[in-house]
Structures are given as C-alpha cells and as structure tokens.
Design an enzyme around this catalytic site. Structure first.
Site: not given
Ligand code: GDP
Ligand code: IMO
Ligand code: MG
Length: 431
Positions: A13-14, A18, A40, A302
C-alpha cells in the site's frame, strides 16, 4: 532504462498504483507479475478514483498493452468484474489491450474457504490475510495440483483436476474445519463459463513480452504487496505467499533478469501495515491516529484500518539490498504537513545493542526498539507543489535526510493522490 520494475519497499500500500500510472506514460507495456486480488492499487485521475486488484495500473492509458503474467493467481470472478467496470467507464475498448497468461493459477472457491477457515482456527495468532484465497492457491501451485487458466479451456482436463482437488479440499473443509463443502457441478459450470469469457485475453505472455522487448518496447513491471511481505525475506509467517521482491517480477513474468534496466521502490514518507506481524515504528497514540485520518489509511481491498508509524530506514535499506533499488518514489509526504516534529527510525536497539539491519527473527523484531531522529515539521499545505523547490525548506530537509539514511536517491515525491500531484525529480525511463 528500457524496462523498469516498480515495487513496494515497505509492507504494501505504498502507492504503487499511482506511480505505475504515472510511469505508464513513458512505457509501452505494463506487466503484473505476481500476487492476486489481495492487492488493491488506487489511482486518482482528475478527481476520479479507480482501484485495481488484478489489472495493471497502466490500463487507463489507451494504446498501452497490459499483461497479467503467469505468476499471478487469478480469481476469474474478480477479474471479469474489473474488466466489466472498466468497460462501463469507457476504458479497455479493445480486448487486445489486456493479455492474460495461460499458465496463471486460478483461485477456486475452496481456496477462499480454506483461507478463512485457517485464519479462524488460528484465532489471535492469525496472519490477518485478505481472505481472498491467495495462500491456498499458491500452495496448490507449489504442490503441483493447481488449476491453471489453460485448464479452463479444456473441459475434460478441468473436470478431472477439479474432481481430484475437491476430494481432498472437501475432506479438509468438512472434517478438519467443520465447514461447508464445495459442490462439483455448479463450480465446474461457473468456471468453464469464466474460461469462455477470458479466452480472448489468454496467451503465452512470456512470448508476448519477449516479442515486445525485441521490437524495442519499454516495459514497466508493477509489483504487488511489499518487500517485507515477501515469502522468503519478509516477516514470516506474517507475509503473503509469493515473492514480492524484484526476482519475483522476473520469474512471474518469464523474463530474464538481464532484460531489466532498473528497480524503483515505492515508499510512503511514513510507514503502514495491514494485518498482523512486526512493525517496530508503529504508533498507538494520537499522532498515529492523525496520520491514519489524514492519510485515509484504510485498506483499498478490505477496508481495514491500517496500522501507522514513523518512517523506518532499516526497512527501506533492506528493500534496497533485496531489490537493488535505482531510486525511491516517496509518496504521501503531504500527510505529514502540520505535525510539529517528524521522526525517522535510523536503527534499532536490540537488547541494549544498536543494530543497523532489520532482524531475521520474529523474536528479534519484538525486541527491536526504534532509534529515532527527530526533525522539524512543516505547517504548509504542500499538495500543489510541483517542483522540489516548491516544498517548504523543512520538508526538503526531511526528504534529503531520508535519502541519507536509506542510501537511495528519492527520484519522485508524491504530494497528493491525484496523478498530477507529483514532483518528478528524475525519470527512470529517461535515465
Ligand atoms: P498500492 O497498493 O501500493 O497501490 O497503494 P494503495 O492504493 O493501496 O494505497 C495508497 C493510497 O494512498 C491510495 O488511496 C492512494 O490514492 C493514496 N495516495 C497515493 N499517493 C498519495 C500521496 O502522495 N498523498 C496522498 N494523500 N495520498 C496518496
Ligand atoms: P498491495 O499490492 C498491504 C497482507 C495482508 C496480510 C498478509 C497476507 O495493495 O500493496 P494474503 O491475503 O496475501 O495471504 O495476506 O499480507 N497483504 C497486503 N498488505 N497491501 C497489499 O497489497 C497486501 N497484500 C497482502 O494484509 O497481512
Ligand atoms: Mg494496496
């Protein structure tokens, strides 16, 4: 560089989505080599938000080819929903834009049920998986009993493999976990229909990538998860079930390492983690909550609140060692605006001894106390900065200090979720 791998340098999730979206402009083909819909990846383009779980984050660029390679575990239901949603929004007009590996392993309902049942049985010792069946699917692949995309196109072969798998999985589900069984016929019918729908995308992706390289195309590999979640080098057993590091991008895609020009690590300007496992710089106080709120740190897959903490330099140095980073893309610097002081963990203290490296064992991690350096914060809203010089001096100093303590050049600074809220200091495709 002709081919660049972008991967997570922390616990996932870094902001890889993007960064991949931005670099896609300079690449011809974007490849997802590993992981599944545990990922995600969020992109925001002109205020419009997209979350991808399986489809490469380059898909919004018309004319760029996207590949889901053999190393990915595919839940066909999730993938088809993603394809449908993209089409509804006016993207993926040409099916040829998306290629899917014939040899990719398929997630079946029993993988998801087993993932959930195991976590439940572990109770407080649970890993905190995404419950998407990722681990059980990779296990079957390694056990050589996996069902692959190509099998869905051969009804008899699929029936035979599904029957054999169900015999074992249903025994486990019913007798060991005391849960529900997976019926043969509806599962068979459902997955044969998925195969039919995915057929137009299914190809030999390794060969396709080779042909792309031969014609001089620039390739961008989109890692999933993060370095510390790597099955071999992460905080085992609190990891995912694949190699999230640079080597995994090669094996997952079927590309030789000599074809890779460089690896870019994505790191937040602080640190987060979802699920269980060690996290030395985790904050349990108001400051941690402030970062969670300002950074909207809730999982893209989640919805779980992410654990938040200060930037951990030993972790990013470790990511440099494992991946051979040519640069770091630093995201979410804007989230730290308004904090009077910002801290950086530069080393750990373990049993009274200063250690520069991440520990190998869980016990070592548990004993690790962060050694912090405290820097001046900045009050200004930096989300409209587009040049490094637009940042307040203290923010510039913070970024430079991160370069010093990690030993890696920060080649991009992200100051907001939107595609254009970005400071590009050096473009890896032009280097
Ligand atoms: P990924 O899994 O590595 O692609 O990252 P996620 O999409 O799961 O999580 C990153 C989150 O941060 C997403 O909601 C992004 O829209 C958001 N994001 C990315 N870069 C920035 C940034 O520089 N600033 C802010 N405020 N949000 C960002
Ligand atoms: P992206 O690509 C953050 C974590 C889970 C759990 C562990 C194992 O969006 O960065 P799994 O379902 O893979 O068996 O869960 O790994 N995890 C992630 N954390 N980002 C991800 O992906 C993750 N994918 C898995 O939370 O701790
Ligand atoms: Mg994510």
């Amino acid at each position: 560089m002709r081919s660049v791998i972008v991967l997570g340098a922390q616990w996932g999730d870094e902001g890889k989505g993007k960064i991949v979206d931005i670099y896609s402009e300079f690449a011809d083909t974007i490849v997802r080599p590993t992981g599944g819909n545990n990922a995600g990846h969020t992109l925001v383009v002109k205020g419009e938000k997209f979350v991808f779980h399986l489809i490469p984050s380059g898909i919004l660029h018309p004319g760029k080819k996207c590949v889901i390679a053999n190393g990915v575990v595919i839940d066909p239901k999730v993938l088809l929903t993603e394809i449908d949603r993209l089409k509804e929004r006016g993207f993926l007009k040409d099916d040829a834009q998306l290629k899917i590996g014939l040899l990719a392993n398929i997630i079946l309902p029993y993988h998801i049920l087993l993932d959930k049942a195991r976590e439940e049985k572990l109770g407080s010792r649970k890993i905190g998986t995404t419950a998407r069946g990722i681990g059980p699917c990779y296990e079957d692949k390694i056990a050589r009993i996996g069902i692959r995309a190509c099998d869905l196109l051969l009804p008899e072969m699929f029936a035979e493999k599904l029957r054999a798998n169900l015999e074992l999985k249903n025994f486990l589900l019913k007798n060991y976990f005391g849960g529900e069984e997976v019926p043969f016929q509806p599962t068979y019918d459902e997955y044969i229909a998925y195969g039919e729908r995915l057929k137009t995308h299914l190809i030999d992706t390794s060969l396709f990538i080779e042909e792309e390289i031969q014609r001089g195309a620039k390739l961008l590999f989109e890692g999933a998860q993060g370095t510390l979640l790597d099955i071999d080098h992460g905080t085992y057993p609190f990891v995912t079930s694949s190699n999230t590091t640079a080597g995994g991008a090669c094996t997952g895609s079927g590309v030789g390492p000599t074809k890779i020009g460089g690896v870019i690590g994505v790191s937040k300007a602080y640190a987060t983690r979802v699920g269980g496992g060690p996290f030395p710089t985790e904050l349990f106080d108001e400051e941690g909550q402030k970062i969670r709120d300002r950074g909207n740190e809730y999982g893209s897959t989640t919805g779980r609140p992410r654990r938040c903490g200060w930037f951990d330099a030993p972790v990013v140095r470790y990511a440099n060692r494992l991946n051979g980073l040519a640069g770091v893309a630093l995201t979410k610097l804007d989230v730290l605006s308004g904090l009077p002081r910002v801290k950086v963990c530069v080393a750990y203290e373990i049993d009274g001894v200063r250690r520069e490296e991440v520990p190998l064992s869980l016990a070592g991690f548990e004993a690790a106390k962060p050694v912090y350096e405290s820097l001046d914060g900045w009050k200004e809203d930096i989300s409209s900065a587009r040049e490094f010089g637009d940042l307040p001096k203290t923010a510039q100093k913070y970024v430079r200090r991160l370069e010093e303590v990690t030993g890696v050049e920060i080649i991009l600074v992200s100051v907001g979720a939107d595609r254009n809220q970005t400071i590009i200091r050096r473009n890896p495709f032009r280097a």
